[in-house]
Design a protein around this motif. Structure first.
Motif, short mmCIF file in Angstrom:
data_model
loop_
_atom_site.label_atom_id
_atom_site.label_comp_id
_atom_site.label_asym_id
_atom_site.label_seq_id
_atom_site.Cartn_x
_atom_site.Cartn_y
_atom_site.Cartn_z
N LYS A 103 38.25 31.64 35.91
CA LYS A 103 38.40 30.25 36.34
C LYS A 103 37.01 29.68 36.61
O LYS A 103 36.47 29.85 37.70
N PRO A 104 36.38 29.04 35.64
CA PRO A 104 35.09 28.39 35.91
C PRO A 104 35.27 27.34 37.00
O PRO A 104 36.33 26.72 37.12
N PHE A 105 34.22 27.12 37.77
CA PHE A 105 34.36 26.17 38.88
C PHE A 105 34.53 24.76 38.36
O PHE A 105 33.83 24.30 37.46
N LYS A 106 35.49 24.07 38.94
CA LYS A 106 35.62 22.63 38.73
C LYS A 106 36.35 22.07 39.95
O LYS A 106 37.10 22.77 40.63
N ILE A 107 36.09 20.81 40.21
CA ILE A 107 36.78 20.13 41.31
C ILE A 107 38.11 19.64 40.76
O ILE A 107 38.15 18.88 39.79
N GLU A 124 32.33 30.69 39.36
CA GLU A 124 33.43 31.24 38.56
C GLU A 124 34.21 32.29 39.35
O GLU A 124 33.66 33.05 40.13
N ILE A 125 35.52 32.33 39.11
CA ILE A 125 36.39 33.35 39.69
C ILE A 125 37.02 34.12 38.54
O ILE A 125 37.54 33.51 37.60
N THR A 126 36.96 35.43 38.62
CA THR A 126 37.43 36.28 37.53
C THR A 126 38.40 37.31 38.06
O THR A 126 38.25 37.82 39.18
N LEU A 127 39.38 37.62 37.23
CA LEU A 127 40.36 38.65 37.55
C LEU A 127 40.19 39.80 36.57
O LEU A 127 40.28 39.60 35.36
N TRP A 128 39.89 40.99 37.10
CA TRP A 128 39.69 42.18 36.27
C TRP A 128 40.84 43.16 36.49
O TRP A 128 41.26 43.38 37.63
N GLU A 129 41.31 43.77 35.42
CA GLU A 129 42.18 44.92 35.52
C GLU A 129 41.31 46.15 35.26
O GLU A 129 40.97 46.47 34.12
N ALA A 130 40.88 46.80 36.37
CA ALA A 130 39.95 47.91 36.23
C ALA A 130 40.57 49.07 35.47
O ALA A 130 39.87 49.85 34.83
N GLY A 131 41.91 49.20 35.54
CA GLY A 131 42.56 50.31 34.86
C GLY A 131 42.35 50.31 33.37
O GLY A 131 42.27 51.37 32.75
N ILE A 132 42.26 49.13 32.77
CA ILE A 132 42.02 49.06 31.32
C ILE A 132 40.69 48.39 31.02
O ILE A 132 40.42 48.01 29.89
N ARG A 133 39.85 48.24 32.08
CA ARG A 133 38.52 47.65 31.94
C ARG A 133 38.60 46.27 31.26
O ARG A 133 37.78 45.93 30.43
N GLU A 134 39.59 45.51 31.63
CA GLU A 134 39.88 44.25 30.95
C GLU A 134 39.67 43.07 31.88
O GLU A 134 40.12 43.07 33.03
N LYS A 135 38.96 42.07 31.39
CA LYS A 135 38.85 40.80 32.11
C LYS A 135 40.10 39.99 31.80
O LYS A 135 40.25 39.45 30.71
#
Length: 1145
Positions: free
Chosen positions: A384-388, A369-380
């Motif tokens: 992107k779960p892995f898939k081909i 899985e690939i995740t994007l976090w906004e640390a400023g608001i502690r928000e995920k």
């Protein structure tokens, strides 16, 4: 290899051909892979020299490169096998079968078995398919026709089948021109020079008999400008590779590589390269003749280059001065204070902060899985779960192993220097590139099957000002790709898997450092001329190299096989270790990770803590355990400003450490208007009813907007709003999601009732999980019916052409339950016989036929029809067990009796319903009550009834005991709407309520009374006709598909819309922009997973869709009283609920 170097090979090929070096010509063709000589290939095939045929082919392709290559090798080996059989040489045939043909059994086991069976025949021509096989010569000629077609179609042979047009003896001409030019340089040129050698430059003997000056090893023309970097794929001068290699960063590494395998050759602009064991240094200045073309070499660039070509001896040539002016600093500059923890949910394997948005963190995990976090608001922000993305574009070897191998994990995630792209390398073969335009706009850009085995590192680089991707892997290779997926360079030379890469640029010189798991460090220029250095890293195992932020200092960190860790700084000018940092006290079971920041600090994760060093001091500066909870070897990453540090935790989380400046920046981001943290995409504004809170509206309008990303937490600012807001009806609010972070107490105390309900909109692929069934797309064959198997491990689709396809998920580490999931690509399942489940369509007009299908409770049998006879198929063998009910009339709907698999209700085209007993092949009852064809059948055990629906918009209720009609009711159609169109029925899990779906409406009926208790009609964002609808397995949701591609997810009790899945979430841009509208024809719900559904589309494709793992649900239920709707009151329990309370656009 550069363009001109490639052309040089063609010149040599021409020379060898003219000189009749036949074997050498073809050896060079094969080894270079530049020209495929079809005539030579044909000769060898006709002669049956199979070993030479395959050897020659191997220079251009391998068996598993693509389908064309596989077919080429298969045809050759099959012919070799048949010829051995024809000679009655069974021993040779067995050898070919085992050694040559066995490889194809992985991809087609049945074919391999059939080929094996030929051994049992006295004459293989007894096989029907080989009955026309003639003599050997004819067979080879026929095969050659097929091979030529395959070679011409194979993309790997593109531009390699035609030899360039050259004047005869072109190489000789160029050499003569060079000699003439050298003769012009002679101080005392003779009228008729005697040229006796090409090994040294020509020089005429002076008239007085004095000795000529010592020949110069390096021709003047070889001294190219440092800036003359060859553009990728362009026709420029031979690249000044060794000049660049010696320059600056690599000068000392090469000059001191006497004990290494470095090749310090100067690649000249001459057509004759200098031998690789020479390092050519100009020993005297060259006086250029007054001729055009030489002047450009005698300039400041030339002098600078010559200075760099000399061995590093003086202090002036060191990359950076020994005395460095540093800005004042203190321990407080180190980010050591824990700000908060982000809970990722799976083991984090890689981290990287955005280069300009300093609180945006990209995370890669062990589950792919690939995740994007906004640390400023502690928000995920999204996941992107892995898939081909496109399994068909991958190599056949990877396709065969992808499902069997261990789960994919992320090896590395990284941002491009400008932050417009991010990339992920995976533990098996693949890299994924995403285009990034804002937090709610992370789009799939490119998938590359990059390496055989794991891809261990990925980085972005700018050779020749072109953004490229550099990768390395278990196959011992480093590769450079452009952003279209074209491979630009392939660096070979490592003898072990390549562990890490470090692209860098010094002035105009661009290069790549690489490290392998055998501890070797190599450096490469973008020229395919081999590595320029070969050094050993401390510990002789896994090492990572990094430059300081300003690019002036080079560091490496790694661990040896014995567990000792090393952190060192390199002296670039000498290729030697400048300093070794101390402070590692524990042997490590893995490899330590490190990072640099502020051009002053180093940080390493070791011994469950973070250790810091001042770059100029070998002694440890400070340590922190980040308040505990770190793994033994935490991974870490600074943001670009160095005021934040992300560190992995032992419980699958990420701690954000900060210094005082970092804390202030986090607070600043946290208190910004909510939408200021998003991309500038416009969304719907909040509307507040009532004048008493008019002063609040502008603030909310700025603070909250529609997000194209995952639903976000309502911003903190709401907790400070006027209490009057509590009593207001707010539209277009934000759906609260269960955020996987440690929330500030202020947010925990916010009353949930303050958070207005908002429709969840899924408009981007990142907002859900989706998998497309392989081999499903067929624009001429829409999906007519769709079923999950009752066990939940497969999906069965019936196409409009009468053919059924089955996909199954396999139980493995990636999918331990073996159930259908959107996170894993299933197999298109077929029996070994290769049979297809094809319905009887003899004499059927497929455009008018109504396909129908039903599955037995134990998944053993499937019954279907497509305008012809009803066929009963065995699900294991795909064999037809029996056929019945030949038309006319044709069958239009099928349903198994809930208590007896031998009893089938069959809806007919003539509006009747036949109750058929398969065992005795007899129609027990014929039910009449509809006026048009039957479109739906549903049994209820609790009520002991069968409900039928027809194209006449009527619902009929039949007693299961007597098959008598109990009641008939029409569905309520809009005014002026004729009673037509398919009406579908399905019972709720309580067997009492009935879902009725028509293109004009969704409705819930109390089946005991056949009274309608709920109704919803298309409107607003979901205004297109309904194509299909189905209950979720727990009957809590209704999944409805629409003819414009939208999918609505409704609360099953109230029929209020809770989530909309837009076509852009599951269809590619190409499909969306295509000329043909693509939309779901059918929808099916997973029998055990309440939030999973599948859709069958008009283009023949089948897709399984689920919420993201972080959400795990489709929005939230609307409140019972959601205010006014378009001036109409909300529905009561018995009134028609014509719409959801609001639909966000």
């Amino acid at each position: 290899m550069s363009s001109l170097s490639r052309e040089l090979v063609f010149l040599i090929l021409q020379f060898l051909e003219e000189e009749k070096f036949k074997e050498s010509v073809h050896k060079l063709e094969q080894e270079s892979g530049f020209f495929f000589n079809m005539k030579y290939f044909e000769e060898k095939v006709h002669a049956g020299e199979w070993e030479e045929v395959e050897k020659y082919l191997s220079g251009f392709t391998k068996v598993d490169d693509n389908r064309y290559s596989m077919k080429i090798f298969f045809e050759i080996r099959k012919q070799k096998y048949l010829e051995a059989l024809d000679r009655q040489d069974k021993a040779k045939a067995v050898e070919i079968l085992v050694n040559d043909l066995k490889v194809f059994s992985t991809f087609n086991e049945d074919l391999y078995k059939e080929i094996t069976q030929l051994l049992t025949l006295g004459n293989f021509r007894e096989n029907e398919q080989l009955s026309k096989y003639g003599d050997t010569k004819t067979a080879r000629s026929i095969m050659l026709i097929e091979l030529k077609k395959l070679i011409e179609a194979n993309p790997l042979f593109r531009e390699k089948l035609v030899f360039p047009t050259l004047k005869s003896s072109r190489l000789r001409t160029l050499i003569n021109q060079s000699l003439n030019w050298q003769h012009q340089l002679c101080k005392n040129p003779r009228p008729n020079p005697d040229i006796k050698t090409l090994f040294t430059d020509h020089s005429c003997t002076p008239p007085n008999g004095a000795l000529a000056p010592t020949p110069v090893n390096l021709p003047t023309a070889a001294v190219a400008k440092p800036a003359a970097y060859t553009s990728l794929g362009a026709h420029g001068p031979f690249p000044p590779t060794a000049a660049a290699a010696n320059a600056n960063a690599l000068a000392g590494w090469m000059a001191n590589a006497a004990s290494s395998s470095v090749q310090a050759a100067v690649v000249t602009a001459s057509s004759l390269p200098v031998p690789p064991n020479q390092v050519s240094i100009l020993k005297r200045p060259i006086t250029p003749p007054a001729t055009l073309g030489m002047v450009e070499y005698q300039n400041a660039d030339h002098e600078q280059l010559m200075k760099r070509l000399r061995p590093a001896q003086s202090v002036e040539e060191v990359t950076y001065p020994t005395v460095r002016q540093q800005a004042s600093w203190s321990l407080d500059d180190l980010p050591r204070t824990v700000a908060f923890t982000l809970h990722q949910g799976s083991a984090v394997t890689s981290l990287d902060f955005h280069p300009s948005h300093h609180t945006l963190l990209l995370v890669g995990c062990s589950n792919g899985e690939i995740t994007l976090w906004e640390a400023g608001i502690r928000e995920k922000l999204g996941s992107k779960p892995f898939k081909i993305w496109d399994i068909q574009a991958c190599t056949l070897t990877f396709q065969a192993s992808a499902a069997k191998d261990a789960p994919f994990s992320v090896s590395r995630v990284t941002w491009s220097p400008d932050g417009t792209f991010c990339g992920a390398a995976f533990s098996k073969h693949l890299i994924h590139l995403y285009a990034y335009a804002g937090p709610n706009d992370l789009r799939q850009h490119l998938e590359i099957d990059a390496h055989a085995g794991g891809v261990n590192d990925i980085a972005f680089a700018h050779p020749n000002k072109q953004l490229c991707v550099v990768t390395c892997g278990d196959d011992k290779l480093i590769k450079v790709w452009d952003l279209n997926g074209r491979k630009l360079f392939n660096f070979e030379g490592h003898e072990a898997p390549v562990y890490s890469i470090c692209p860098h640029q010094k002035e105009n010189i661009q290069f790549i450092f690489s490290t392998a798991v055998d501890g070797k460090i190599k450096a490469w220029l973008y020229d395919n001329m081999g590595s320029r250095v070969d050094y050993d890293a401390p510990g002789h195992w896994c090492t990572t190299m990094l430059y300081s932020a300003d690019g002036s200092r080079l560091f490496s960190c790694g661990t040896g096989k014995d567990g000792d860790s090393f952190l060192v700084e390199w002296n670039e000018s000498e290729g030697a270790i400048k300093r070794t940092y101390t402070g590692f006290r524990k042997k490590s079971a893995g490899v330590v990770q490190f990072d640099t920041t502020q051009n002053h600090f180093l940080a390493v994760g070791e011994d469950s803590q973070i250790k810091f060093w001042d770059m100029d001091n070998i002694n440890i500066l400070a340590t922190t355990d980040a308040e505990g909870g770190l793994p033994s070897l935490p991974r870490l990453r600074f943001n670009k400003e160095g005021n934040l540090l992300a560190v992995t935790t032992a419980d699958n989380g990420i701690k954000i450490l900060a210094n005082a400046t970092g804390m202030r920046s986090l607070r600043t981001v946290e208190t910004q208007p909510f939408e200021a943290l998003r991309s500038p995409l416009e969304g719907g504004a909040i509307k507040v009813s009532g004048s008493s809170v008019a002063n609040v509206a502008p603030l909310l309008d700025k603070a909250v907007k529609t997000s194209d990303f995952l639903p976000f937490q309502w911003p903190k600012v709401l907790s400070t709003l006027d209490p009057l807001l509590r009593s207001c009806h707010v539209e277009n609010g934000v759906d609260p999601m269960a955020r996987s972070i440690e929330k500030p107490r202020a947010l925990d105390d916010v009353n949930d009732k303050m958070k207005p309900w908002q429709l969840t909109e899924i408009v981007d692929p990142i907002q859900c999980r989706m998998v497309t069934m392989p081999d499903s797309a067929d624009a001429t064959n829409k999906v007519a019916r769709l079923l999950y198997t009752n066990s939940g491990v497969g999906i069965l689709a019936l196409g409009s052409n009468g053919i059924q396809k089955l996909w199954k998920w396999i139980r493995n580490e990636q999918n331990p339950t073996g159930k259908a999931t959107a996170s894993v690509i299933p197999h298109h399942w077929q029996p070994n016989s290769g049979l297809l489940m094809t319905n009887d369509i003899s004499g059927v007009n497929l455009e008018e036929a109504v396909p129908c299908i039903a599955l037995s409770k134990n998944d053993s049998y499937v019954m279907s029809a497509a305008g012809g006879k009803v066929s009963l198929f065995n699900m294991m063998t795909f064999k037809v067990m029996t056929t019945f009910m030949p038309p006319p009339p044709a069958s239009t709907f099928l349903a198994f009796h809930p208590q007896d698999n031998n009893i089938i209700a069959i809806g007919m085209e003539d509006s009747t319903i036949h109750i058929y007993n398969v065992r005795v092949d007899e129609v027990k009852s014929k039910l009449k009550g509809h006026q048009k064809r039957i479109t739906g059948l549903a049994f209820s055990n609790n009520l002991n009834i069968l409900v039928s629906s027809g194209a006449d918009a009527q619902l009929c209720i039949w007693s299961i005991d007597t098959w008598e009609k109990r009641k008939s009711v029409p569905i309520q159609l809009p005014a002026g709407k004729a009673p037509s169109g398919d009406t579908r029925v399905q019972f709720h899990s309580d067997q009492l309520r009935l879902l009725v779906a028509h293109e004009t409406q969704l409705a819930i009926y109390d089946a005991s009374k056949m009274e309608r208790i709920r109704q919803w009609v298309p409107q607003d964002a979901l205004s297109a006709p309904i194509s299909c609808a189905a209950y979720s397995c727990n009957s809590q949701l209704v999944f409805a598909s629409f003819c414009d591609g939208n999918i609505g997810i409704f609360d099953a009790d109230t029929l209020k819309l809770r989530c909309r899945v837009a076509p852009s979430a599951y269809l590619s841009q190409a499909v969306l922009n295509g000329s043909q509208a693509v939309y779901p024809v059918v929808v099916a719900a997973h029998p055990q997973e309440p939030n999973q559904f599948a859709v069958g589309l008009t283009d023949g494709s089948v897709k399984v869709i689920e919420p993201t793992e972080s959400e795990n649900k489709w929005g939230v239920s609307p409140p019972a009283d959601n205010g006014l709707l378009n001036g109409r009151p909300g529905s009561s329990s018995t009134a028609s609920n014509h719409a959801p309370d609001q639909v966000q656009r």
